[in-house]
Design an enzyme around this catalytic site. Structure first.
Site, PDB file in Angstrom:
ATOM      1  N   ASP A   1       0.725  -1.347  -0.070  1.00  0.00           N
ATOM      2  CA  ASP A   1       0.036   0.131   0.103  1.00  0.00           C
ATOM      3  C   ASP A   1       0.861   1.224   0.082  1.00  0.00           C
ATOM      4  OD1 ASP A   1      -3.019   0.721   0.982  1.00  0.00           O
ATOM      5  OD2 ASP A   1      -1.649   2.282   1.379  1.00  0.00           O
TER       6      ASP A   1
ATOM      7  N   ASP B   1      -3.448   2.570  -5.605  1.00  0.00           N
ATOM      8  CA  ASP B   1      -2.464   2.491  -4.308  1.00  0.00           C
ATOM      9  C   ASP B   1      -2.161   1.233  -3.767  1.00  0.00           C
ATOM     10  OD1 ASP B   1      -4.273   2.776  -2.231  1.00  0.00           O
ATOM     11  OD2 ASP B   1      -2.775   3.762  -1.170  1.00  0.00           O
ATOM     12  N   GLU B   2      -2.744   0.177  -4.108  1.00  0.00           N
ATOM     13  CA  GLU B   2      -2.603  -0.903  -3.507  1.00  0.00           C
ATOM     14  C   GLU B   2      -2.583  -2.349  -4.275  1.00  0.00           C
ATOM     15  OE1 GLU B   2      -5.864  -2.115  -0.219  1.00  0.00           O
ATOM     16  OE2 GLU B   2      -5.958   0.007  -0.517  1.00  0.00           O
TER      17      GLU B   2
HETATM   18  N1  DCP Z   1      -8.806   8.642  -1.026  1.00  0.00           N
HETATM   19  C1  DCP Z   1     -10.109   9.239  -1.407  1.00  0.00           C
HETATM   20  N2  DCP Z   1     -11.148   9.485  -0.288  1.00  0.00           N
HETATM   21  C2  DCP Z   1     -11.195   8.775   0.794  1.00  0.00           C
HETATM   22  C3  DCP Z   1     -10.248   7.747   0.968  1.00  0.00           C
HETATM   23  C4  DCP Z   1      -9.128   7.776   0.064  1.00  0.00           C
HETATM   24  O1  DCP Z   1      -9.773  10.043  -2.329  1.00  0.00           O
HETATM   25  N3  DCP Z   1     -12.042   8.670   1.598  1.00  0.00           N
HETATM   26  C5  DCP Z   1      -7.868   8.397  -1.795  1.00  0.00           C
HETATM   27  C6  DCP Z   1      -6.529   9.380  -1.478  1.00  0.00           C
HETATM   28  C7  DCP Z   1      -5.775   8.214  -0.867  1.00  0.00           C
HETATM   29  C8  DCP Z   1      -5.893   7.354  -1.923  1.00  0.00           C
HETATM   30  O2  DCP Z   1      -7.258   6.945  -1.911  1.00  0.00           O
HETATM   31  O3  DCP Z   1      -4.555   9.159  -1.268  1.00  0.00           O
HETATM   32  C9  DCP Z   1      -5.437   5.893  -1.149  1.00  0.00           C
HETATM   33  O4  DCP Z   1      -6.278   5.671   0.167  1.00  0.00           O
HETATM   34  P1  DCP Z   1      -5.547   5.097   1.503  1.00  0.00           P
HETATM   35  O5  DCP Z   1      -6.757   4.934   2.392  1.00  0.00           O
HETATM   36  O6  DCP Z   1      -4.656   3.958   1.064  1.00  0.00           O
HETATM   37  O7  DCP Z   1      -4.868   6.496   2.061  1.00  0.00           O
HETATM   38  P2  DCP Z   1      -3.450   6.982   1.896  1.00  0.00           P
HETATM   39  O8  DCP Z   1      -2.499   6.507   0.850  1.00  0.00           O
HETATM   40  O9  DCP Z   1      -3.669   8.385   1.490  1.00  0.00           O
HETATM   41  O10 DCP Z   1      -2.653   7.198   3.214  1.00  0.00           O
HETATM   42  P3  DCP Z   1      -1.947   5.870   4.010  1.00  0.00           P
HETATM   43  O11 DCP Z   1      -2.234   4.706   3.065  1.00  0.00           O
HETATM   44  O12 DCP Z   1      -0.458   6.361   4.167  1.00  0.00           O
HETATM   45  O13 DCP Z   1      -2.693   5.817   5.246  1.00  0.00           O
HETATM   46 CA    CA Z   2      -2.447   4.086   0.886  1.00  0.00          CA
HETATM   47 CA    CA Z   3      -4.814   1.913   0.158  1.00  0.00          CA
END
Ligand code: DCP
Ligand code: CA
Ligand code: CA
Length: 364
Positions: free
Chosen positions: A10, A111-112
């Site tokens: 991730d 992202d995963e």
């Molecule tokens: N995303 C979004 N709205 C949300 C949750 C996520 O648009 N409610 C988008 C933005 C994030 C991406 O999806 O960058 C990936 O979500 P993740 O839950 O993996 O969160 P992040 O990558 O931002 O943070 P981390 O994985 O470091 O906790």
């Molecule tokens: Ca992420």
């Molecule tokens: Ca994710």
């Protein structure tokens, strides 16, 4: 079946990290990536934020106005609009690096991904740990991106492990460590357990996953329904037999039509969009898929191309939701539209398999 070795990878604070990548000055500042709504001003929600902004309580899903209030004292805070196409480009680069190290590669979203590496590490968790570190290094060297990796014997535990230490984490849960690792975690760490389920457990005075083991499967089924109850029962014991399935990120479905006349009239175009949605939905249904991203495409009278897309909160297979979002995109796209439109298209991507609810991945 021999012992499996599964990775869940991730990317850290993904959208915000992409923004830092093209503008390294942002790295020392709180960065919020925003989905502005069409109501103007600060209406809209935070897509994600970097870890500096998170220290101030900013997180995905909160209103932009809340985030601004929380960052009031940080004059250097930066608020940027989402740029999906750019994030997709970074994602594709990183995924192609990661893919080289997989026996089976399952793309989950931008992202995963899950990797089955059982064969190449010969079921050895030491080798697996080295391979995971190599992947992290390669992604950092080639794409300048940091990610977190969870390594274990199945998708469920790998997913929980990748979330265990973030950002830039590597958590290896070898078979003999599973019980100890899971037992101490908050119940909420289990994917698919949301606020509602967590609250029910809090009422019962249950806090960590070990507490769940006091409940037999019948009690859980009675409380949460057979599917969810059985899922929780198995998850608490680290049981998940779902295989990593080959899935490529590039797959998408689209429908495109040449209009009866060139136009930029909303009603006329909406009628066509709705019909395209119906046809596209047929294809999605036939292939047993859900989608998370919806896009529309104009080929304008001068033959230039214009696209607009959006990401849903959750994957769906619903026609009404497809039409609603496509109409919304159409409205937005027409706001500053000068050319008339000759051909019109709708596409869905970020596809996932529509499966039984007993499968953990259907909760994501
Ligand atoms: N995303 C979004 N709205 C949300 C949750 C996520 O648009 N409610 C988008 C933005 C994030 C991406 O999806 O960058 C990936 O979500 P993740 O839950 O993996 O969160 P992040 O990558 O931002 O943070 P981390 O994985 O470091 O906790
Ligand atoms: Ca992420
Ligand atoms: Ca994710």
């Amino acid at each position: 079946m021999g012992a499996r070795v599964v990775f869940h990878i991730d990317f850290d604070y993904f959208f915000a990290q992409c923004e830092e990548l093209r503008n390294p000055d942002l790295k020392s500042k709180p960065v919020c990536v925003c989905v502005y709504s069409d109501r103007g001003g600060d209406s809209g929600a935070i897509a994600t934020a970097n870890y500096i902004a998170r220290k101030f309580g900013v997180k995905s899903g909160i209103p932009i106005s809340f985030a601004k209030k929380r960052l009031e004292d940080r004059k250097d805070a930066v608020f940027l609009p989402v740029d999906f196409d750019y994030y997709l480009e970074i994602s594709e680069n990183a995924m192609s690096v990661i893919k080289e190290s997989a026996d089976i590669f399952e793309y989950v979203g931008k992202d995963e991904a899950y990797l089955d590496v059982s064969n190449r590490v010969e079921g050895d968790f030491n080798k697996a740990s080295h391979l995971a570190q190599q992947i992290k290094n390669a992604v950092r060297d080639k794409v300048k991106l940091s990610c977190s990796i969870g390594v274990s014997t199945n998708k469920l535990i790998a997913k929980i492990a990748s979330d265990f230490k973030k950002p830039d984490g590597l958590t290896v849960v070898s078979p003999e460590k599973i019980e100890e690792f899971l037992g101490q975690l908050k119940i909420r760490a289990i994917p698919g357990i949301g606020k509602k389920t967590e609250d029910r457990f809090t009422q019962m005075n249950f806090e960590i996953i070990d507490d769940l083991k006091k409940l037999d499967v019948f009690t859980l089924n009675k409380e949460f329904g057979r599917k969810h109850g059985t899922y929780i029962f198995n998850a608490a014991r680290g049981i998940d037999t779902e295989p990593v399935k080959e899935r490529d990120p590039s797959v998408q479905y689209s429908k495109i039509t040449t209009l009866k006349k060139d136009s930029k009239d909303f009603d006329f175009l909406a009628e066509n969009i709705n019909q395209l949605c119906v046809e596209l939905h047929e294809v999605v249904k036939k292939n047993n898929r859900m989608f998370k991203s919806i896009g529309i495409q104009f080929i304008q009278s001068d033959l230039t191309n214009k696209t607009k897309s959006r990401m849903l909160k959750n994957p769906t297979a619903n026609l009404e939701e497809l039409q609603k979002n496509a109409n919304q995109l159409l409205k937005e796209a027409l706001e500053d539209q000068k050319n008339t439109i000759r051909r019109l298209g709708v596409k869905v991507s970020e596809l996932s398999e529509l499966r039984g609810q007993s499968d953990i991945t259907s909760y994501f």
